[in-house]
Design an enzyme around this catalytic site. Structure first.
Site, mmCIF file in Angstrom:
data_model
loop_
_atom_site.group_PDB
_atom_site.id
_atom_site.type_symbol
_atom_site.label_atom_id
_atom_site.label_comp_id
_atom_site.label_asym_id
_atom_site.label_seq_id
_atom_site.Cartn_x
_atom_site.Cartn_y
_atom_site.Cartn_z
ATOM 1 N N CYS A 161 0.834 -1.204 0.000
ATOM 2 C CA CYS A 161 0.000 0.000 0.000
ATOM 3 C C CYS A 161 0.867 1.253 0.000
ATOM 4 C CB CYS A 161 -0.936 -0.013 1.208
ATOM 5 S SG CYS A 161 -2.035 1.416 1.287
ATOM 6 N N GLU A 234 -5.035 -3.167 -4.070
ATOM 7 C CA GLU A 234 -4.704 -1.743 -4.194
ATOM 8 C C GLU A 234 -4.937 -1.256 -5.629
ATOM 9 O OE1 GLU A 234 -3.902 0.779 -2.328
ATOM 10 O OE2 GLU A 234 -4.079 -0.345 -0.467
#
Length: 571
Positions: A161, A234
Site C-alpha cells: 500500500c 490496491e
C-alpha cells in the site's frame, strides 16, 4: 519509468524482491483513469475528494493491524518500530480533516467506504487476526514463533500500500512541468513522495525483512501470496475510483462499440520474443544436422554437416551485422532534419530494404536452412521465450468479447510456422501472421525462403492492405502498432498509436535523424489527457511523427485494456 531503472532483482531483502516482482501490477495502478487524470491536473475535484476520503478507513485499519502486529512481535526492537508506525498512522488519522483543508479541499460530513476500500481493509484485518490461507493458527496464538510469523504476514499485507502510493507520486513528479502553472493536487502528491512517507514505507519493509528471516520456504510463499493479493486489491482500489469526465485510458474503452474496429499490429522478433528467431532457426539446423539420413532415404535433399553449417552461419551473421551497421551509418550521414520528414525517412529506408533482400538471398544460397524438420520448428516455437507480460496481454485481448479486435503479426521472420507455434502452444488465438515462409518438401525444408515481408516498405504495404479493407466498412477503424526495430518505423508512424517496446538504439537514431519524437507512454497520456479538456476529442491522429515508448508489455496491457475486466464479458 522509475521501476524500469530499479536496482537488480537480487538486491535487498524479501520486501524489495516482492516489490520488484510486483512491478507489472504497479503499472496497472499508474495507468488507471484516476491516476492519469490526477497526474494531468485535470481530475474532477469530486473524484479526488472521494479518493482521499477513503484514507479514513485505510488509516483505521492500519492502526488496528499495527496494534495486533505489535502484540505478536517477540522482539522489543520490533515492537518499538511497529508502535512508532501505529502512532504515525493515528496522527495522520486525527489530522486528516485539517490536512485535507491545507490541500485546499473539504471532506464531506459523512464518509462512506466504497467496496474496493472494504475489500482491502477486510483482507488486512483478517490477515492480522490470523485468518491466512494456507495456515492453521490455533484458537490462541501462544508460541513466540507463531506470533513472529503472524506479525510478518500482517506487514506483508500492508507493505504494498505505502510503496505503491510512493511509486505513483514519484512517477507523477518525474513528469511534472513547473511551467504548466499550478497543479491543484501537487500538495497531496508531494506528501506521498515526502521523506516522512518514504520512511514509513521503509520501516514496514525493514520489519518485514527482519521478521521473515526465520520463516520456512512454504511460509515465505505465503508471504508472497499475501503481498501479491494486497497489491492486487490496491490496484482494484485505484481502478474503482469514480471518474466524472471523459478519459483517454483504457484505450479499448474509447472504441468499445459495435460500429468501431480496433486492429493491433505487432512485430515478432525482439518485440514479442526475448531472442532473435533467425539465429534460432539456424541453431535448429546446426543441431539437427547429424540426425539427417546420410543415404537420403527420406528425402532427396542433401544436408551439410553440423560443423560446416556453424561455420557458414557464423560468416553470414558477421557479414549481416557489418553491412547493417554500414547501411545505418549511410542513412545517418545526411543532415539531421529540424521537423518530422516522413518522405525523407521512406527514401532512406529504401537502402535498408535492398540490404535485407540481399541478406536473405545469401541465406538461401548458403543452404543453411535446408533439412529442417517441421516438427523441430514447431517444438522450438513452443519453447520460445516471450517477453515478460506479452503472453498475458494476448491472452486477455482475445478474451475481450465486447471488442471488435483484430490482431496481426507483421514480421521479417523466415518461418511463419515458428510464429504460429509460439502463439498456438500457449492457447493464444493469434492467427493473422504475415511473414516469410520456409519452403518444404514433405515435412523437410528445402532451404528456400518464400519471400513475403523482407523490408520496411513491404511491412508497410501489408499494414496498408489490411487497414484499407477495414476502412471500406462502416464505422471508425483504429490501429495500434507495437514494434521494436528500425524495420517497424514506417508502420509505427502510420498507426493511430505507435508503441516502441525495447531499447533498439538503431530505431531511435534513425527516427531522430528524420524528426521522429519518442515520448514515454505515461508522460504522453498525461499530456493528452490535459489537452482533451481544452479540445474534447478521442481521436489519435496518424502521421504526427510522435511514437510512444514503453519499458515492458505491462504498460501496453495497462494502456489498452486497463485492469477493468468488464471488457471481457458480453454486454
Amino acid at each position: 519509468m522509475g521501476m524500469a531503472t530499479a536496482v537488480g532483482d537480487e538486491e535487498g531483502g524479501i520486501a524489495r524482491k516482492l516489490w520488484i516482482k510486483s512491478r507489472n501490477q504497479s503499472v496497472f495502478a499508474l495507468y488507471t483513469p484516476f491516476v492519469v487524470c490526477l497526474a494531468s491536473g485535470v481530475l474532477d475535484p469530486q473524484s479526488f475528494v472521494h479518493c482521499i476520503s477513503q484514507d479514513v478507513y485505510f488509516l483505521k485499519a492500519f492502526a488496528r493491524a499495527y496494534e495486533l502486529a505489535e502484540e505478536y512481535a517477540d522482539d522489543d526492537e520490533d515492537k518499538a518500530a511497529i508502535r512508532k508506525l501505529r502512532k504515525r498512522a493515528l496522527k495522520r488519522l486525527n489530522a486528516h480533516q485539517h490536512t485535507v483543508r491545507e490541500w485546499g479541499f473539504e471532506l464531506p460530513s459523512e464518509i462512506i467506504s466504497d467496496s474496493a476500500t472494504v475489500k482491502y481493509t477486510d483482507f488486512l484485518l483478517a490477515t492480522a487476526s490470523g485468518k491466512v490461507e494456507g495456515e492453521k493458527f490455533p484458537g490462541k496464538i501462544a508460541t513466540p514463533f507463531e506470533k513472529t510469523k503472524l506479525a510478518a504476514y500482517t506487514l506483508a499485507a500492508m507493505g504494498p500500500c505505502l510503496r505503491l502510493y510512493a511509486f505513483i507520486s514519484k512517477e507523477i513528479l518525474a513528469i511534472h512541468d513547473p511551467d504548466q502553472g499550478n497543479h491543484i493536487y501537487k500538495k497531496w502528491i508531494d506528501s506521498l513522495s515526502s521523506h516522512d512517507f518514504e520512511d514509513a514505507a521503509l520501516q514496514i519493509e525493514d520489519r518485514l525483512d527482519k521478521l521473515s528471516v526465520s520463516l520456512t520456504g512454504e511460509e515465505l510463499n505465503i508471504i508472497e501470496r499475501l503481498y501479491h493479493q494486497a497489491m492486487k486489491l490496491e490496484v482494484m482500489f485505484f481502478s474503482a475510483q469514480p471518474i466524472l469526465q471523459q478519459t483517454i485510458v483504457p484505450f479499448a474503452r474509447l472504441y468499445d462499440s459495435e460500429e468501431n474496429d480496433l486492429s493491433i499490429f505487432c512485430d515478432f522478433d525482439m518485440t514479442c520474443t526475448a531472442i532473435d528467431s533467425f539465429a534460432l532457426l539456424a541453431e535448429i539446423a546446426i543441431r539437427t544436422a547429424p540426425k539427417a539420413d546420410p543415404n537420403g532415404s527420406e528425402t532427396q535433399l542433401t544436408q551439410k554437416s553440423s560443423a560446416d553449417l556453424r561455420t557458414i552461419w557464423g560468416a553470414i551473421s558477421s557479414q549481416y551485422t557489418e553491412e547493417h551497421e554500414q547501411c545505418v551509418e549511410s542513412i545517418m550521414a545526411g543532415k539531421k532534419v529540424e521537423e518530422f520528414d516522413y518522405g525523407g525517412l521512406c527514401r532512406a529506408l529504401e537502402q535498408l530494404s535492398d540490404f535485407e533482400k540481399r541478406a536473405n538471398s545469401r541465406v538461401i544460397q548458403s543452404g543453411v536452412l535446408k533439412g529442417l524438420n517441421l516438427e523441430d520448428i514447431k517444438r522450438a516455437g513452443e519453447h520460445l521465450i516471450l517477453q515478460d507480460g506479452c503472453k498475458e496481454f494476448f491472452k486477455d485481448i482475445v478474451k475481450c468479447e465486447n471488442l471488435k479486435t483484430h490482431i496481426h503479426v507483421l514480421s521479417y521472420c523466415w518461418c511463419g510456422d515458428l510464429i504460429r507455434s509460439a502463439f498456438s502452444s500457449r492457447n493464444l488465438n493469434v492467427r493473422n501472421v504475415h511473414s516469410n515462409e520456409l519452403g518444404y518438401e514433405g515435412f523437410i525444408t528445402t532451404g528456400e525462403i518464400i519471400r513475403k515481408v523482407e523490408s520496411p516498405k513491404e511491412k508497410l504495404q501489408a499494414f496498408d492492405d489490411i487497414t484499407k479493407e477495414k476502412r471500406s466498412k462502416i464505422g471508425e477503424h483504429f490501429t495500434i502498432y507495437i514494434g521494436g526495430t528500425v524495420g517497424d518505423l514506417l508502420c509505427l508512424l502510420e498507426a493511430n498509436v505507435g508503441i516502441v517496446v525495447g531499447s533498439s538504439s538503431t530505431l531511435r537514431r534513425v527516427g531522430d535523424q528524420f524528426g521522429v519524437s519518442f515520448v514515454p507512454l505515461f508522460s504522453g497520456l498525461v499530456k493528452k489527457q490535459r489537452e482533451q479538456i481544452k479540445i474534447p476529442s478521442s481521436n489519435w491522429k496518424k502521421s504526427t511523427g510522435i511514437l510512444y515508448t514503453v519499458s515492458n508489455w505491462a504498460e501496453i496491457h495497462a494502456f489498452i485494456l486497463g485492469s477493468d475486466k468488464s471488457l471481457f464479458h458480453p454486454k
